[in-house]
Design a protein around this motif. Structure first.
Motif, PDB file in Angstrom:
ATOM      1  N   PHE A 150     -31.947  26.213   9.716  1.00 63.19           N
ATOM      2  CA  PHE A 150     -31.921  26.976   8.475  1.00 63.19           C
ATOM      3  C   PHE A 150     -30.990  28.183   8.573  1.00 63.19           C
ATOM      4  CE2 PHE A 150     -33.983  29.720   5.196  1.00 63.19           C
ATOM      5  CZ  PHE A 150     -33.719  28.895   4.125  1.00 63.19           C
ATOM      6  N   VAL A 157     -39.104  33.637  10.432  1.00 63.43           N
ATOM      7  CA  VAL A 157     -38.853  32.199  10.369  1.00 63.43           C
ATOM      8  C   VAL A 157     -38.760  31.620  11.779  1.00 63.43           C
ATOM      9  CG1 VAL A 157     -37.208  30.449   9.599  1.00 63.43           C
ATOM     10  CG2 VAL A 157     -37.760  32.348   8.115  1.00 63.43           C
ATOM     11  N   LEU A 171     -36.408  24.454  13.361  1.00 65.34           N
ATOM     12  CA  LEU A 171     -36.135  24.446  11.926  1.00 65.34           C
ATOM     13  C   LEU A 171     -35.434  25.737  11.503  1.00 65.34           C
ATOM     14  CD1 LEU A 171     -36.613  22.653   9.492  1.00 65.34           C
ATOM     15  CD2 LEU A 171     -38.754  23.844   9.129  1.00 65.34           C
ATOM     16  N   ALA A 172     -35.807  26.840  12.117  1.00 61.55           N
ATOM     17  CA  ALA A 172     -35.166  28.117  11.801  1.00 61.55           C
ATOM     18  C   ALA A 172     -33.717  28.137  12.260  1.00 61.55           C
ATOM     19  CB  ALA A 172     -35.932  29.259  12.452  1.00 61.55           C
ATOM     20  N   SER A 229     -36.977  30.922   1.671  1.00 60.23           N
ATOM     21  CA  SER A 229     -37.265  30.611   3.070  1.00 60.23           C
ATOM     22  C   SER A 229     -38.746  30.334   3.271  1.00 60.23           C
ATOM     23  CB  SER A 229     -36.837  31.758   3.971  1.00 60.23           C
ATOM     24  OG  SER A 229     -35.475  32.006   3.849  1.00 60.23           O
ATOM     25  N   TYR A 230     -39.576  31.195   2.687  1.00 61.11           N
ATOM     26  CA  TYR A 230     -41.014  31.002   2.811  1.00 61.11           C
ATOM     27  C   TYR A 230     -41.464  29.695   2.152  1.00 61.11           C
ATOM     28  CZ  TYR A 230     -45.957  31.423   1.885  1.00 61.11           C
ATOM     29  OH  TYR A 230     -47.291  31.162   1.791  1.00 61.11           O
ATOM     30  N   LEU A 250     -40.477  26.509   4.125  1.00 62.54           N
ATOM     31  CA  LEU A 250     -41.330  26.249   5.283  1.00 62.54           C
ATOM     32  C   LEU A 250     -42.751  25.883   4.868  1.00 62.54           C
ATOM     33  CD1 LEU A 250     -40.080  29.071   7.615  1.00 62.54           C
ATOM     34  CD2 LEU A 250     -39.589  26.634   7.769  1.00 62.54           C
ATOM     35  N   HIS A 251     -43.212  26.396   3.745  1.00 63.51           N
ATOM     36  CA  HIS A 251     -44.574  26.111   3.290  1.00 63.51           C
ATOM     37  C   HIS A 251     -44.694  24.705   2.692  1.00 63.51           C
ATOM     38  CE1 HIS A 251     -48.566  26.941   1.817  1.00 63.51           C
ATOM     39  NE2 HIS A 251     -48.194  26.573   0.600  1.00 63.51           N
ATOM     40  N   PHE A 262     -42.129  31.046  13.246  1.00 66.46           N
ATOM     41  CA  PHE A 262     -42.869  29.927  12.676  1.00 66.46           C
ATOM     42  C   PHE A 262     -42.484  28.606  13.341  1.00 66.46           C
ATOM     43  CE2 PHE A 262     -43.394  26.624   9.393  1.00 66.46           C
ATOM     44  CZ  PHE A 262     -44.765  26.715   9.247  1.00 66.46           C
ATOM     45  N   HIS A 263     -41.204  28.283  13.347  1.00 71.40           N
ATOM     46  CA  HIS A 263     -40.723  27.034  13.942  1.00 71.40           C
ATOM     47  C   HIS A 263     -39.267  27.235  14.319  1.00 71.40           C
ATOM     48  CE1 HIS A 263     -39.690  22.758  14.249  1.00 71.40           C
ATOM     49  NE2 HIS A 263     -40.977  22.615  14.539  1.00 71.40           N
TER      50      HIS A 263
END
Length: 126
Positions: free
Chosen positions: A103, A92, A99-100, A15-16, A19-20, A95-96
């Motif tokens: 996801f 998540v 997108l989360a 997941s990290y 997104l990165h 962050f966004h």
């Protein structure tokens, strides 16, 4: 139990990394997105690979966490590890959130479909 720990670590790490490594989304610019996608293909392919790996790992964790709803006996330690590992979705979503949501939707449907499939096989109806 070791397999569950590995699955939870893969879920959080993928997941990290997804997104990165994904091209920047805020503020979204189609030209910047496509330029990053075309000129750094390794990062893009790695991000897509992490997406698929994360869907599989998070789906397995969701299946394990929701198996008590299907009427199966679940060890409390495995259930708590699954729930704790799924708590990374809070990060998540911070962050966004769009997108989360995407996801989270894919692993949710994957986990629920695999939960139903296993129940049919265990009952001998398939």
């Amino acid at each position: 139990m070791r397999r569950l720990w590995m699955t939870s670590m893969v879920a959080v790490l993928s997941s990290y990394l997804f997104l990165h490594w994904l091209p920047p989304l805020e503020p979204f610019s189609p030209t910047l997105f496509w330029t990053q996608l075309l000129f750094s293909p390794l990062r893009s392919w790695l991000a897509f690979g992490c997406f698929f790996l994360g869907v599989a790992a998070n789906g397995a964790l969701l299946r394990r966490a929701m198996s008590w709803l299907a009427g199966r006996r679940v060890r409390i330690g495995e259930w708590l590890i699954s729930i704790a590992a799924l708590s990374h979705f809070y990060w998540v979503f911070q962050f966004h959130w769009r997108l989360a949501a995407l996801f989270f939707a894919f692993p949710f449907f994957y986990g629920m479909m695999s939960l139903r499939g296993r129940r049919l096989l265990e009952d001998g109806r398939l």
